[in-house]
Scaffold this motif. Structure first.
Motif, short mmCIF file in Angstrom:
data_model
loop_
_atom_site.label_atom_id
_atom_site.label_comp_id
_atom_site.label_asym_id
_atom_site.label_seq_id
_atom_site.Cartn_x
_atom_site.Cartn_y
_atom_site.Cartn_z
N ILE A 66 14.77 16.34 11.05
CA ILE A 66 13.51 15.87 11.54
C ILE A 66 12.50 16.28 10.19
O ILE A 66 11.58 15.68 9.83
N PHE A 67 12.54 17.68 10.36
CA PHE A 67 11.44 18.35 9.55
C PHE A 67 11.47 17.96 8.19
O PHE A 67 10.47 17.76 7.44
N PHE A 68 12.65 18.09 7.66
CA PHE A 68 12.88 17.74 6.20
C PHE A 68 13.26 16.39 5.85
O PHE A 68 13.91 16.02 4.82
N PHE A 69 12.94 15.40 6.69
CA PHE A 69 12.91 14.01 6.47
C PHE A 69 12.42 13.43 5.22
O PHE A 69 11.39 13.69 5.16
N ARG A 70 12.96 12.75 4.55
CA ARG A 70 12.32 12.37 3.12
C ARG A 70 12.01 10.94 3.37
O ARG A 70 12.56 10.00 4.05
N CYS A 71 10.61 10.50 2.86
CA CYS A 71 9.91 9.43 3.08
C CYS A 71 10.68 8.33 2.60
O CYS A 71 11.11 8.54 1.33
N PRO A 72 10.95 7.04 3.04
CA PRO A 72 11.86 6.13 2.40
C PRO A 72 11.04 5.55 1.35
O PRO A 72 11.67 4.99 0.24
N GLN A 73 9.68 5.69 1.13
CA GLN A 73 9.20 5.07 0.08
C GLN A 73 8.63 5.86 -0.98
O GLN A 73 8.99 5.37 -2.30
N CYS A 74 8.44 7.00 -0.83
CA CYS A 74 8.22 7.92 -1.99
C CYS A 74 9.24 9.05 -2.21
O CYS A 74 9.17 9.74 -3.35
N GLY A 75 9.91 9.50 -1.24
CA GLY A 75 10.99 10.52 -1.55
C GLY A 75 10.54 11.73 -1.14
O GLY A 75 11.42 12.69 -1.20
#
Ligand SMILES: [Zn+2]
Length: 112
Positions: A66-75
């Motif tokens: 969860i903490f290191f989840f990457r944004c689907p839009q910008c990465g």
């Protein structure tokens, strides 16, 4: 990125989030259960620390997802603006994409 791809990544995020919450809330009842079970099975007593440690490792891993989840839009890492600043996770710290935006998933913060 299509809405379907957003939804896929947000579903993965939500799965890790719910798993982490379940592991967090279930830790104390789980430890009580295995400690009481160890009273009935002598060999189980030796497993209690190992099983509890495994539980904590699983909880830590799911929290890290969860903490290191990457944004689907910008990465970029969604909730981490910098190494010293963690946002509340309601929107991307880099591009402003709201949590569950473009996915069709209802955010818990929108439910009143
Ligand atoms: Zn972003």
């Amino acid at each position: 990125m299509t809405d379907e791809q957003y939804a896929k990544q947000w579903l993965r995020y939500r799965r890790w989030n719910r798993l982490a919450i379940g592991l967090f809330l279930g830790f104390i009842p789980f430890v009580i259960f295995i400690v009481s079970a160890s009273d009935y099975f002598s060999t189980a007593g030796k497993l209690v620390p190992m099983v509890a440690a495994g539980w904590l490792v699983a909880m830590g891993y799911s929290i890290s997802r969860i903490f290191f989840f990457r944004c689907p839009q910008c990465g970029h890492i969604f909730a981490l603006a910098s190494w010293l600043y963690l946002t509340n996770g309601q929107k991307c710290a880099h591009c402003g994409l709201k949590r569950y935006e473009n996915s069709g998933i209802e955010s818990a913060s929108k439910i009143h």
